[in-house]
Every structure is written in structure tokens, then in C-alpha cells.
Write a protein that holds these residues in place. Structure first.
Motif, short mmCIF file in Angstrom:
data_model
loop_
_atom_site.label_atom_id
_atom_site.label_comp_id
_atom_site.label_asym_id
_atom_site.label_seq_id
_atom_site.Cartn_x
_atom_site.Cartn_y
_atom_site.Cartn_z
N ARG A 298 4.89 5.65 -2.61
CA ARG A 298 4.17 4.68 -1.80
C ARG A 298 5.06 4.16 -0.66
NH1 ARG A 298 -0.45 2.11 -2.35
NH2 ARG A 298 -0.96 4.26 -2.90
N VAL A 299 6.33 3.92 -0.95
CA VAL A 299 7.24 3.45 0.09
C VAL A 299 7.36 4.47 1.22
CG1 VAL A 299 9.66 2.89 0.59
CG2 VAL A 299 8.54 1.91 -1.42
N ARG B 83 -0.21 -1.66 -4.33
CA ARG B 83 -1.48 -2.07 -3.71
C ARG B 83 -1.41 -2.06 -2.19
NH1 ARG B 83 -1.66 -6.28 -7.64
NH2 ARG B 83 -0.81 -7.68 -6.04
N THR B 84 -0.19 -2.07 -1.66
CA THR B 84 -0.05 -2.12 -0.20
C THR B 84 -0.59 -0.84 0.41
OG1 THR B 84 1.91 -3.51 -0.39
CG2 THR B 84 1.56 -2.37 1.71
N ARG B 85 -1.56 -1.00 1.25
CA ARG B 85 -2.17 0.16 1.91
C ARG B 85 -1.48 0.38 3.25
NH1 ARG B 85 -3.15 1.34 -2.26
NH2 ARG B 85 -5.10 1.43 -3.41
N THR B 86 -1.02 1.59 3.47
CA THR B 86 -0.35 1.89 4.71
C THR B 86 -1.34 1.93 5.87
OG1 THR B 86 0.98 3.53 5.88
CG2 THR B 86 -0.56 4.36 4.24
N SER B 87 -0.86 1.48 7.01
CA SER B 87 -1.69 1.58 8.22
C SER B 87 -1.72 3.01 8.74
CB SER B 87 -1.15 0.65 9.30
OG SER B 87 0.21 0.93 9.57
N LEU B 88 -0.84 3.87 8.22
CA LEU B 88 -0.82 5.28 8.61
C LEU B 88 -1.78 6.06 7.72
CD1 LEU B 88 3.05 5.73 9.01
CD2 LEU B 88 1.38 5.07 10.75
N THR B 89 -3.06 5.89 7.97
CA THR B 89 -4.08 6.52 7.14
C THR B 89 -4.05 8.03 7.30
OG1 THR B 89 -5.47 4.58 7.52
CG2 THR B 89 -6.53 6.52 6.56
N PRO B 90 -3.93 8.79 6.20
CA PRO B 90 -3.92 10.25 6.34
C PRO B 90 -5.29 10.76 6.78
CG PRO B 90 -3.97 9.60 4.03
CD PRO B 90 -3.77 8.34 4.82
#
Length: 577
Positions: free
Chosen positions: A98-99, A314-321
């Protein structure tokens, strides 16, 4: 409970082992509970009657039950350790993955020291609790409840004392756990602070010594250390109260049990073997309580750690695949930014706005501007370390948000100003972008990056050791190795983010001349503070406060652009320009 939700996924793959562990724990607890009954039988029907044969027969059964209990306990402990360690491994992998998916914005919000603590220390706390729980907590209720029920079978009046003792201990333990929970959250936050301060002080030790701030930094560390120690002591005091409190209550109840038991034996209302068995069950109940106490001691910290690990997951990345990632670039080497805007979360003003830029194969595009104008941010958007708020970044004719990550990494190589090398060898670092590169390609990249001489001078050449962060190299050497690493990858687009800042003028000129030949057909975007180094670029983009203030050649901008002219005049006279 956050801890339960977090463990549900990793434990799902161990259902069979968990079921077997529960069975083994039940068997070993049942065998342990059966021993006082057998002991009572030996006393009542063997010792008191003088029946040696009965003593031998029941004694043999006791030996067999003991062997069964030991085997089941060993198997349960082995299974529990395997499950706990496997779950810890899976949680670390999930957190690490996730990181890696997070953008620079999320990484900055969570903080590097905190992420390290969460990935290592917090997962370790959860793993410790799980290990304790699987090896102790499963059998503890069986020991407690089973001991009370079997004690009832021996003598009901005496067992009524246990019905008071067990709930009393349970209430005391729960009260301590409730007070421990908030303290453990503070302990973990203090651990984050300690990690951050240590990283700053170790990493900045040269600056601390240069400015003679040793005393101040010692005081700062002492304050953080004192805070962590104080909270730890308060938490430790509560934790260590559990075991003596449970043992004290149990031992206090032993007094009326022995007194009342002796009275009932003397009155003929109870056999001596039953009293012995009852005292055995009281001891087993105490063992169960102690086992549960050990597990409960680690529960508050595990809960606090689970909340912190779950926050990362739970942190959702702003770099959506992309849903359907593009893997083939229709226009290799072509780079275009269209009306790009970028802003940090919560910021009132964007860092970049209305930025248009076109870079083509065979050309060098330079980006200049004052500090804080957004030069490095622009390159980060091309490498998709962050996503634009508006507009598009096109690599090879495809929006980077639609590109497969592997395709983007093959197409673009970013060389940051702060060159970072990984622990390993020179070769392993150079092959970071292309693991199958031959040694000859590595030497060629080193020669182009003006790094061949010092690598050849090392005892083992390409196999020479690189310490963490490249600490055994100078700043200029690290930059040259980072440039060589990008050359080995052979992308279509090179992004140099002030990557020559640690080099002397002569070395920089030789390196740029070598690059002009080596990557003549590639697209080059370079950020530089030195106008003399980029004056011959085919295109120079001037950024001012996140806005494009001018685009053109050196001569065109010098004649028509006040911002660029000011930058040039701060470094050169117009006659020298």
C-alpha cells in the motif's frame, strides 16, 4: 473492533490450521482438567482403601493423559506460532504494498517515520498478541469454565466460592484493559515522534556539529525520550498489576476454600480426595486466568497498533490505476502537457496552473525558474508521482493516468536532485531499471556519466559495495551513479531534476557533452539553476509562481522575457550571456 477487522482477512487462509489448533487446545485443556479427577480417584479408592492395583491402573491412565496433554500442547504452540508469524508477514506485505501505491501527497501526510513504525513495530505488536492469544487465550476459557463445572461436580457449596471469584477477577481485568487502551495509543504516537527525531538527528549529524547544536539536540531528544518513558511507565504499571492482582484474589479465596473444605471433610460431607481435586481445579483456574492475563496485557497495544496499520491500509491513493491500462505507446518519446494544474490537498492556490509544454525526441527542453516556482513538481507529474488536478500529461501520446505502470517506467526515467542509492552493489543499483543489462552496458553508462574512473578505482569494480543511501559515495558521485542508472534503463524520455547540482563546472560540461551524443535521439527535459548549462537547449520554459512566463530559445527569452533576463543577470552579465 479494528483489530478483529484487520485480522479477518489474513486469518482467512488459515481456517484449517485454526480449526486444528482449537481442537488441540481443547484436548490439552480437557486432559489437564481430567488429571485432578483421576488424582481424587487414586486417593479415595486406592490410597485410603490400600488397593495398590487400583493405584497402578489409574496412575497409568494419568501418565497417558499427561503425555496426550503435552503432545497436544506442543502441537498447538507450533501451529499458533506459525499462524501468528504468517499473519505478521502478510500484514507487513500488505502495508508495504500500500505504501508503494501511495502518491507523494499521502506519503507526506502520513510521514516516513510513522510509516516505518507502523510497518515494523505496530505489526510486531499485533503478531505478539496473536501468538499469545492462539497459544494461551483459546485454552484459558476452557480451563476457567471447565474448572468451575468440574469443581461443582466435586462439591457444590465450595464451588459457589468460585462463582464469586472468577467474575470478580474478570471485572478487574476488564477495568485495567479499558484504562490501558488510550495509553497505548499515546505510546505509539510517542514512538513515531521518537523515530522522527532520531532520523532527523542521525541524518543531520553533520549540520548539528557544524552549528554546534549538540546541546540543543540532546535536550530535544531527552524531552521526547522522557515523554515516551513516562507514558510507558504508566502503561507498564497498569499492565503489571494484572498478574499479581489475579494471583492475589485467587490466593485469598484459597483460604475460605481450605477452611470450609476441611470442615466438610471432618463432618463427613466430603471426601479427602474431592477436596484435593477441588484444590487442583482451583490451581487450574488460576493457570487459566494467568494465561488470559498475559493475552490481555498485549491486547490494548495490539488494538492501538491495529488502528494505525488499518489507517494505512484504508488510505486510498490519488494515483488511481487505470481500468484498462495502455501498454503500447503510439508516439514513443513524445511528451506533452496540456493546461496542467496541480494543487496540494487543502491548498487555496495551485502550485501549477495553465502549464503547456511540448518535448520531442531529439530535443532538449530546459525548465528554469525561481525557487518554489514548481519545476520539480512538473517533472513529478510526468513520472506520475502525483496526478494533475486539471489538464493532461501525455507520454507517448497517452495520458499517464491511462498508462500501465510498467510501460510508464520503461518510457520515462527521472533523475532527482537528491540521488538515492540502495544498499547492495554498484551493479545492482545500475540494473535497477533493467535487470538484464550486461556488464558492458553498465560500463558504457558509467563512462557517459563520468563515473567510470572512480568505480574502476574501487577494489571490486561493479561489485563494490553501496551502503544505504549511497553513504560511502560523495554527493557528486551519487548523482553520476544515478544518471548512469537512468542511462542503463534506456527510456525514451529523460527527466533531469537539477541532477548536476553537486558537480563541478568542468565535470558537468563533460557529462552534458557525453549525454548529447549518447541520448541524442531521446527526449530530454532538464531542470537547472545554472543558465550557462541550459542556454543551448532547443526550448527553454520559464516558470514563475507556477505559471509559464515564457517559452523560447536563450536568445529569444533574453531579448523579450523580463523574468528570464532577471535570472540570467543574477548569474551572468548580459555581455557574458
Amino acid at each position: 473492533m479494528e483489530l478483529t477487522a484487520l485480522l479477518r482477512g489474513p486469518l482467512r487462509g488459515h481456517r484449517g490450521r485454526l480449526a486444528l489448533l482449537v481442537v488441540l487446545q481443547l484436548l490439552q485443556a480437557s486432559a489437564l482438567l481430567y488429571l485432578p479427577t483421576l488424582n481424587a480417584d487414586i486417593i479415595n479408592n486406592g490410597v485410603l482403601t490400600g488397593d495398590t492395583g487400583h493405584i497402578v491402573r489409574v496412575g497409568a491412565v494419568m501418565v497417558a493423559v499427561t503425555v496426550l496433554q503435552v503432545v497436544c500442547l506442543a502441537g498447538a504452540v507450533r501451529l499458533g506460532a506459525y499462524i501468528a508469524l504468517s499473519v505478521g508477514r502478510d500484514l507487513r506485505e500488505l502495508t508495504f504494498t500500500r505504501v508503494l501505491d501511495l502518491s507523494a501527497t499521502e506519503l507526506a501526510r502520513l510521514g516516513t517515520p510513522s510509516l516505518i513504525t507502523r510497518s515494523v513495530n505496530d505489526v510486531q505488536q499485533i503478531q505478539t498478541f496473536l501468538l499469545t492469544g492462539l497459544t494461551m487465550l483459546v485454552a484459558a476459557p476452557v480451563m476457567g469454565v471447565g474448572g468451575v463445572l468440574l469443581a461443582l461436580g466435586q462439591d457444590v457449596p465450595l464451588a459457589l466460592l468460585l462463582l464469586v471469584m472468577v467474575p470478580l477477577i474478570g471485572v478487574l481485568m476488564l477495568a485495567i484493559v479499558r484504562r490501558l487502551r488510550p495509553l497505548q495509543r499515546v505510546v505509539q504516537r510517542c514512538a513515531d515522534t521518537m523515530n522522527r527525531v532520531l532520523r532527523e538527528q542521525v541524518g543531520g549529524v553533520r549540520v548539528i556539529r557544524a552549528f554546534n547544536r549538540d546541546g540543543y539536540e540532546r535536550q530535544r531528544f531527552a524531552a521526547v525520550n522522557e515523554e515516551l518513558t513516562g507514558i510507558g511507565v504508566r502503561s507498564g504499571r497498569l499492565s503489571t498489576m494484572m498478574l499479581p492482582l489475579a494471583a492475589t484474589v485467587t490466593n485469598l479465596f484459597c483460604v475460605p476454600v481450605v477452611w470450609l473444605g476441611a470442615y466438610r471433610v471432618d463432618a463427613g460431607q466430603m471426601q479427602i480426595g474431592a477436596l484435593t481435586a477441588f484444590l487442583g481445579y482451583l490451581s487450574l483456574i488460576l493457570v487459566g486466568i494467568i494465561s488470559a492475563t498475559f493475552a490481555l496485557m498485549s491486547l490494548p497495544r495490539a488494538e492501538a497498533s491495529a488502528e494505525r496499520v488499518a489507517e494505512v491500509l484504508r488510505t486510498r491513493t490519488s494515483l488511481t490505476p487505470p481500468a484498462e491500462p495502455v501498454t503500447v505507446l503510439p508516439r514513443p518519446g513524445h511528451l506533452e502537457l496540456r493546461d496542467v494544474e496541480y494543487r496540494l490537498p487543502g491548498a487555496e492556490e495551485p502550485m501549477l496552473r495553465g502549464v503547456d509544454l511540448v518535448a520531442r525526441p531529439g530535443e532538449t527542453t530546459a525548465v528554469v525558474g525561481s525557487t518554489g516556482s514548481g519545476k520539480s513538481t512538473l517533472l513529478a507529474l510526468v513520472a506520475r508521482l502525483a496526478d494533475v488536478a486539471a489538464g493532461q500529461v501525455l507520454v507517448g501520446g497517452v495520458d499517464v493516468r491511462e498508462l500501465d505502470r510498467s510501460a510508464l517506467s520503461r518510457a520515462v526515467a527521472l533523475v532527482p536532485q537528491q540521488a538515492w542509492l540502495f544498499a547492495g552493489t554498484v551493479a545492482s543499483n545500475l540494473r535497477f531499471g533493467r535487470p538484464d543489462a550486461a556488464d558492458a552496458e553498465l560500463w558504457r553508462a558509467l563512462e557517459t556519466a563520468q563515473a567510470r574512473d572512480f568505480v574502476e578505482a574501487m577494489d571490486r569494480g561493479l561489485d563494490s559495495e553501496v551502503t544505504q543511501g549511497g553513504g560511502n559515495f560523495s554527493g557528486g558521485q551519487r548523482q553520476r551513479l544515478a544518471i548512469a542508472r537512468a542511462l542503463v534503463a534506456r527510456p525514451g524520455i529523460y527527466l533531469f531534476d537539477d541532477s548536476f547540482s553537486a558537480l563541478d563546472h568542468a565535470t558537468e560540461m563533460r557529462l552534458r557533452a557525453a549525454l548529447a551524443t549518447e541520448i541524442a535521439e531521446a527526449t530530454v527535459v532538464t531542470v537547472s539553476q545554472r543558465v550557462a548549462a541550459i542556454r543551448h537547449a532547443e526550448r527553454i520554459v520559464v516558470l514563475e509562481a507556477g505559471v509559464v512566463a515564457g517559452v523560447g530559445t536563450h536568445d529569444e527569452l533574453l531579448a523579450d522575457n523580463a523574468v528570464y533576463r532577471e535570472i540570467v543577470q543574477s548569474q551572468l552579465t548580459e555581455e557574458l550571456a
